[in-house]
Structure formats: C-alpha cells, structure tokens
Design an enzyme around this catalytic site. Structure first.
Site, PDB file in Angstrom:
ATOM      1  N   CYS A   4       0.855  -1.196   0.000  1.00 37.07           N
ATOM      2  CA  CYS A   4       0.000   0.000   0.000  1.00 37.07           C
ATOM      3  C   CYS A   4       0.888   1.242   0.000  1.00 37.07           C
ATOM      4  O   CYS A   4       1.720   1.426   0.886  1.00 37.07           O
ATOM      5  CB  CYS A   4      -0.908  -0.006   1.232  1.00 37.07           C
ATOM      6  SG  CYS A   4      -1.753   1.565   1.510  1.00 37.07           S
ATOM      7  N   CYS A   7       0.676   3.298   3.207  1.00 40.03           N
ATOM      8  CA  CYS A   7       1.388   2.651   4.324  1.00 40.03           C
ATOM      9  C   CYS A   7       2.891   2.858   4.169  1.00 40.03           C
ATOM     10  O   CYS A   7       3.603   3.068   5.154  1.00 40.03           O
ATOM     11  CB  CYS A   7       1.081   1.162   4.374  1.00 40.03           C
ATOM     12  SG  CYS A   7      -0.530   0.764   5.093  1.00 40.03           S
ATOM     13  N   ASN A  87     -13.245   9.914  -1.006  1.00 42.61           N
ATOM     14  CA  ASN A  87     -13.893   9.085  -2.015  1.00 42.61           C
ATOM     15  C   ASN A  87     -13.931   7.639  -1.517  1.00 42.61           C
ATOM     16  O   ASN A  87     -12.911   7.126  -1.051  1.00 42.61           O
ATOM     17  CB  ASN A  87     -13.113   9.159  -3.330  1.00 42.61           C
ATOM     18  CG  ASN A  87     -13.052  10.578  -3.887  1.00 42.61           C
ATOM     19  OD1 ASN A  87     -14.037  11.309  -3.822  1.00 42.61           O
ATOM     20  ND2 ASN A  87     -11.906  10.973  -4.409  1.00 42.61           N
ATOM     21  N   HIS A  98      -6.424   3.095   0.882  1.00 39.15           N
ATOM     22  CA  HIS A  98      -6.065   3.371   2.281  1.00 39.15           C
ATOM     23  C   HIS A  98      -6.811   4.669   2.559  1.00 39.15           C
ATOM     24  O   HIS A  98      -6.571   5.681   1.865  1.00 39.15           O
ATOM     25  CB  HIS A  98      -4.543   3.524   2.399  1.00 39.15           C
ATOM     26  CG  HIS A  98      -4.036   3.827   3.784  1.00 39.15           C
ATOM     27  ND1 HIS A  98      -2.966   3.163   4.355  1.00 39.15           N
ATOM     28  CD2 HIS A  98      -4.429   4.744   4.712  1.00 39.15           C
ATOM     29  CE1 HIS A  98      -2.731   3.646   5.566  1.00 39.15           C
ATOM     30  NE2 HIS A  98      -3.598   4.621   5.813  1.00 39.15           N
ATOM     31  N   HIS A 100      -8.287   8.098   3.032  1.00 35.60           N
ATOM     32  CA  HIS A 100      -7.655   9.414   3.034  1.00 35.60           C
ATOM     33  C   HIS A 100      -8.704  10.479   2.785  1.00 35.60           C
ATOM     34  O   HIS A 100      -9.671  10.265   2.060  1.00 35.60           O
ATOM     35  CB  HIS A 100      -6.555   9.504   1.968  1.00 35.60           C
ATOM     36  CG  HIS A 100      -6.985   9.066   0.599  1.00 35.60           C
ATOM     37  ND1 HIS A 100      -7.104   7.742   0.248  1.00 35.60           N
ATOM     38  CD2 HIS A 100      -7.339   9.785  -0.495  1.00 35.60           C
ATOM     39  CE1 HIS A 100      -7.515   7.660  -1.013  1.00 35.60           C
ATOM     40  NE2 HIS A 100      -7.673   8.886  -1.482  1.00 35.60           N
TER      41      HIS A 100
HETATM   42  P1  AMP Z   1      -8.250   9.045  -4.560  1.00 33.52           P
HETATM   43  O1  AMP Z   1      -8.350   9.054  -6.059  1.00 33.52           O
HETATM   44  O2  AMP Z   1      -9.361   9.737  -3.839  1.00 33.52           O
HETATM   45  O3  AMP Z   1      -8.006   7.637  -4.038  1.00 33.52           O
HETATM   46  O4  AMP Z   1      -6.958   9.908  -4.205  1.00 33.52           O
HETATM   47  C1  AMP Z   1      -5.682   9.381  -4.263  1.00 33.52           C
HETATM   48  C2  AMP Z   1      -4.747  10.556  -4.295  1.00 33.52           C
HETATM   49  O5  AMP Z   1      -3.459  10.103  -3.941  1.00 33.52           O
HETATM   50  C3  AMP Z   1      -4.619  11.219  -5.670  1.00 33.52           C
HETATM   51  O6  AMP Z   1      -5.001  12.588  -5.568  1.00 33.52           O
HETATM   52  C4  AMP Z   1      -3.153  11.059  -6.022  1.00 33.52           C
HETATM   53  O7  AMP Z   1      -2.628  12.170  -6.677  1.00 33.52           O
HETATM   54  C5  AMP Z   1      -2.520  10.848  -4.651  1.00 33.52           C
HETATM   55  N1  AMP Z   1      -1.291  10.080  -4.609  1.00 33.52           N
HETATM   56  C6  AMP Z   1      -1.049   8.869  -5.165  1.00 33.52           C
HETATM   57  N2  AMP Z   1       0.193   8.454  -4.882  1.00 33.52           N
HETATM   58  C7  AMP Z   1       0.754   9.428  -4.113  1.00 33.52           C
HETATM   59  C8  AMP Z   1       2.036   9.595  -3.509  1.00 33.52           C
HETATM   60  N3  AMP Z   1       3.003   8.674  -3.607  1.00 33.52           N
HETATM   61  N4  AMP Z   1       2.258  10.730  -2.808  1.00 33.52           N
HETATM   62  C9  AMP Z   1       1.303  11.670  -2.701  1.00 33.52           C
HETATM   63  N5  AMP Z   1       0.074  11.561  -3.240  1.00 33.52           N
HETATM   64  C10 AMP Z   1      -0.194  10.462  -3.953  1.00 33.52           C
HETATM   65 ZN    ZN Z   2      -2.248   1.340   3.706  1.00 36.50          ZN
END
Ligand code: AMP
Ligand code: ZN
Length: 114
Positions: A4, A7, A87, A98, A100
């Site tokens: 993940c 994580c 979401n 995970h 957020h």
């Molecule tokens: P969601 O589409 O609501 O699951 O949001 C996931 C978010 O995580 C997106 O806005 C991505 O740009 C962000 N994201 C994915 N990988 C990373 C990462 N390694 N560091 C920071 N943000 C990330």
């Molecule tokens: Zn996780």
C-alpha cells in the site's frame, strides 16, 4: 500493508512532503495537486475504505478530521473556505485503497463535483 503506497509513506519507505504527523494521523501533500492547497490526511492504520469505519473507529476518524481542520487553519483557509473530501470505492473516484481525506483550498470549487 506492504504493497500500500500510503502505508509506505507512513513508514517513510517512500518520500512525501509531510505536513503533519502524530501517533495516529499523517498528512502530506498530494503528488498531483488539484488546488493550491491539496493535502491528504490519513490514519496511520491501514483501512482500505470508509466502509471499514464502524463505531469502534469513529474516534480515529474524528482525529483525522480534526487534524485536517487544524491544517486548514494553519494554511489560512478557515475563513476563506476549503473542501474536505473522501472518495469511497472506485465509482466515487477512489484510486488508493487506504482511507484518506483530501484537504483542498486556495481556489473556488463548484458543486456538484464531477
Ligand atoms: P483518490 O483518487 O481519492 O483515491 O486519491 C488518491 C490521491 O493520492 C490522488 O489525488 C493522487 O494524486 C494521490 N497520490 C497517489 N500516490 C501518491 C504519492 N506517492 N504521494 C502523494 N500523493 C499520492
Ligand atoms: Zn495502507
């Protein structure tokens, strides 16, 4: 969870611009920002979706939201406004499984979202 991405950010195995952390919550800048302020606020614990939040985890999610509110205030968004979005599942736009919360601010938003 070792595979993940969030994580791995929690464990500092991959880099992120961490804005805030405590023993239960971590917040870091989104890699692909959609607003001048775009921060992800997450529980350290791996929970895949909001569907895993029962009454037993209400306190934890309260701490995540409270941290987001504090960060919004630090960023000067308390009065101008901000959006706090989670979401749940792919159809809602979830791509990282995970939990957020997206804390977004610094521009005007429309409603409903796309
Ligand atoms: P969601 O589409 O609501 O699951 O949001 C996931 C978010 O995580 C997106 O806005 C991505 O740009 C962000 N994201 C994915 N990988 C990373 C990462 N390694 N560091 C920071 N943000 C990330
Ligand atoms: Zn996780």
């Amino acid at each position: 969870m070792s595979d993940c991405v969030f994580c791995r950010i929690v464990k500092k195995e991959i880099p992120a611009n961490v804005i805030y952390e405590d023993d239960e919550v971590v917040a870091f800048e989104d890699l692909n920002p959609q607003a001048p302020v775009h921060i992800l606020v997450i529980p350290r614990a791996h929970l895949a979706t909001l569907n895993e939040v029962g009454e037993d985890r209400a306190g934890l999610i309260g701490k995540v939201v409270s941290a987001a509110v504090g960060i919004a205030a630090d960023k000067g968004l308390a009065e101008s406004g901000y959006r706090l979005v989670a979401n749940c599942q792919a159809a809602a736009g979830q791509s990282v499984f995970h939990i957020h919360f997206h804390l977004m601010g610094g521009r005007n938003f429309t409603w409903p979202p796309g």
